[in-house]
Enzyme design. Structure first.
Site, PDB file in Angstrom:
ATOM      1  N   ALA A   1       0.890  -1.312  -0.103  1.00 61.83           N
ATOM      2  CA  ALA A   1      -0.170   0.080  -0.168  1.00 61.83           C
ATOM      3  C   ALA A   1       0.586   1.355  -0.118  1.00 61.83           C
ATOM      4  CB  ALA A   1      -0.987  -0.004   1.159  1.00 61.83           C
ATOM      5  N   ALA A   2       1.754   1.417   0.863  1.00 63.29           N
ATOM      6  CA  ALA A   2       2.687   2.690   0.959  1.00 63.29           C
ATOM      7  C   ALA A   2       3.554   2.611  -0.307  1.00 63.29           C
ATOM      8  CB  ALA A   2       3.429   2.445   2.237  1.00 63.29           C
TER       9      ALA A   2
ATOM     10  N   GLU B   1       9.679  -5.156  -5.584  1.00 58.92           N
ATOM     11  CA  GLU B   1       8.603  -5.849  -4.576  1.00 58.92           C
ATOM     12  C   GLU B   1       9.310  -7.137  -4.673  1.00 58.92           C
ATOM     13  OE1 GLU B   1       6.467  -7.831  -2.582  1.00 58.92           O
ATOM     14  OE2 GLU B   1       6.361  -5.641  -2.311  1.00 58.92           O
ATOM     15  N   ALA B   2       9.352  -7.773  -3.308  1.00 60.49           N
ATOM     16  CA  ALA B   2      10.006  -8.967  -3.366  1.00 60.49           C
ATOM     17  C   ALA B   2       9.090 -10.195  -3.511  1.00 60.49           C
ATOM     18  CB  ALA B   2      10.707  -9.262  -1.750  1.00 60.49           C
TER      19      ALA B   2
ATOM     20  N   CYS C   1      -5.475  -6.369   4.225  1.00 60.86           N
ATOM     21  CA  CYS C   1      -6.534  -6.440   5.363  1.00 60.86           C
ATOM     22  C   CYS C   1      -7.761  -7.278   4.873  1.00 60.86           C
ATOM     23  CB  CYS C   1      -7.035  -5.119   5.576  1.00 60.86           C
ATOM     24  SG  CYS C   1      -5.702  -3.877   6.538  1.00 60.86           S
TER      25      CYS C   1
ATOM     26  N   ASN D   1      -1.129   4.136   3.350  1.00 60.54           N
ATOM     27  CA  ASN D   1      -1.523   4.778   1.969  1.00 60.54           C
ATOM     28  C   ASN D   1      -1.391   6.275   2.288  1.00 60.54           C
ATOM     29  OD1 ASN D   1      -3.015   3.065   0.076  1.00 60.54           O
ATOM     30  ND2 ASN D   1      -3.692   2.365   2.052  1.00 60.54           N
TER      31      ASN D   1
ATOM     32  N   TYR E   1     -29.831  12.760  14.051  1.00 61.42           N
ATOM     33  CA  TYR E   1     -30.776  11.774  14.845  1.00 61.42           C
ATOM     34  C   TYR E   1     -31.779  11.464  13.850  1.00 61.42           C
ATOM     35  CZ  TYR E   1     -35.360  10.832  17.189  1.00 61.42           C
ATOM     36  OH  TYR E   1     -36.430  10.458  17.273  1.00 61.42           O
TER      37      TYR E   1
END
Length: 467
Positions: free
Chosen positions: A12-13, A34-35, A44, A323, A444
């Site tokens: 994400a980051a 990216e590994a 998530c 993010n 309300y």
């Protein structure tokens, strides 16, 4: 020659940083290392994919990998692990796996065209560290076994989903009763698995105060999940086709073990290069996501963010901050200007039919920080009492001297708990006190809230208003 931004981490980051940098500077070369084999996916959402609410793994992808090259001009290299960092020479060492993806970078093309899989180097002008968090794996759970999962990657989730669909899992132990542990317990139970949750702390969901933890424990047990609290796992071994989990004198023989005892920041490369670290060993950054190293930024689960209630750095590895900090890091690294104002630690978790939410500090956290704090608990209703479906909403307000709001926790069976906590998060962010909170003009209508909205009722209980 075009300037180059290298981003380590495609979560994400990292992808937020890369995309933000591209928007600021269309000529900047942006390379993401990216590994793993996936990038830009909803981590998530993994428990909900495993539980069956999300049908296909691809639904968790924000975009397919080719989108970033074709639409955003970002050189995303999957299965490419950064292995070293030379800050003086501004070079990153990396290793590409057999399943590495094609790249537009000439250096990468030359290195991979011959089939080399040895360590290579890539120069950078600026770098963003966004490698995320590494699952904590206690020594007793160090067994390298295909039946032990941490569920921190989509690849792991896909493999586990395959085992569940093949009916190869009938019993499981989940180690840890935090957010992920409880979500995983629910997901496995939904697939018909007999689940035991083992937690070292004496309470479930240890980040909330004991009264809330008791509600969580009752809900977990109500759904047939065994909950073993105050039990530290002391051993893990393989016995034929099954795993043996030991916690003192207790022992479970199961098909599957999920380890969910938290994460630690993945800071190895940057910390080894001399970057300053803080709470939990996370990288210290300023409000523009700059580390202590020149032209090295950081974002996401590897940093300590500014906590507005503590007025200092704290390790709060949650998705929204990942993010946002990624976006700030990318903007600034590309030559723009942005700031991250900090967090108040807002989170929500679904525990079967119970929704539990929190923001700010718990009573224990406030006192541990040296604050004089007390708590007020009240119980309101989610809707007008005469409207069908109304149910109790329990709220605990943590407050200090002069009516300062320090934190809040909330639990109930109505999903509105997830959004009611946001009013309290806004109050914390804005520095509102209890009297301010009690005076808020909140909505309300009988289907949505009673006249005495639970949030306002809690504030009035903490600071009684005359009349």
């Amino acid at each position: 020659m075009a300037r180059r931004l290298v981003v380590i981490g495609g979560g994400a980051a990292g992808m937020s940083a890369a995309s933000a940098a591209r928007r600021v500077d269309r000529d900047l070369e942006v390379v993401v290392l990216e590994a793993g084999g996936y990038a830009a996916y909803g981590m998530c959402g993994l428990p909900y994919y495993l539980g069956g609410e999300v049908e296909e793994a691809e639904q968790l992808l924000a975009y397919p990998p080719q989108f970033f090259a074709e639409k955003r001009g970002i050189d995303l290299r999957l299965n490419t692990a950064a292995t070293g960092l030379d800050v003086e020479q501004r070079r990153v060492r990396f290793r590409t796996g057999a399943a590495g993806t094609p790249s537009d970078c000439e250096e990468h093309k030359r290195a991979t065209s011959t089939g080399e899989r040895t360590e290579q180097e890539l120069g950078y002008d600026r770098l963003v560290m966004a490698a995320g968090g590494i699952p904590v794996r206690p020594q007793a759970l160090g067994l390298d076994d295909p039946g032990v999962f941490t569920v921190r990657s989509l690849a792991d989730a896909v493999r586990l989903r395959g085992l569940l669909e093949a009916k190869q899992v009938t019993t499981a132990v989940v180690v840890g009763a935090g957010y992920i542990g409880l979500e995983m317990a629910e997901a496995l139970a939904a697939q018909g698995v007999d689940v035991t949750v083992v937690e070292a702390a004496p309470v479930a969901l240890p980040m909330v105060d004991p009264p809330m933890s008791e509600m969580v424990a009752e809900e977990v047990r109500r759904h047939g999940v065994e909950l073993c609290l105050g039990a530290t796992v002391t051993g893990l071994s393989r016995s034929g086709e099954r795993l043996v989990v030991a916690a003192g004198a207790a022992e479970w023989v199961v098909d599957l073990v999920v380890v969910a005892v938290g994460v630690r920041p993945a800071v190895g490369l940057v910390a080894a290069a001399g970057a300053a670290t803080g709470p939990a060993g996370a990288l210290l950054v300023d409000d523009r996501m700059r580390t202590s190293l020149p032209d090295v930024f950081a974002a996401g689960d590897c940093i300590a963010v500014h906590h507005r209630v503590l007025d200092g750095p704290a390790y709060v590895p949650l998705g929204p901050a990942a993010n946002k900090t990624g976006q700030v890091a990318g903007i600034v690294a590309a030559g723009g200007d942005a700031r991250f104002p900090g967090v108040v630690g807002t989170a929500v978790v679904k525990v079967f039919d119970l929704t539990v939410a929190l923001t700010g500090l718990s009573l224990a956290e406030a006192r541990a920080a040296g604050m004089v704090a007390e708590v007020t608990e009240s119980v309101g209703r989610s809707r007008a009492k005469y409207y069908p479906g109304a149910s109790p909403v329990t709220i605990r307000l943590v407050h200090g001297a002069g009516g300062r709001l320090l934190g809040a926790q909330m639990a109930g069976r109505d999903p509105s708990v997830a959004k009611r906590i946001d009013a309290l998060a806004v109050a914390l962010h804005a520095g509102l006190g209890l009297e301010d909170l009690a005076a808020l003009d909140l909505s309300y209508a009988p289907p949505y809230a009673p006249v005495y909205e639970p949030v306002l009722l809690a504030a009035r209980s903490a600071v009684p208003i005359p009349g």
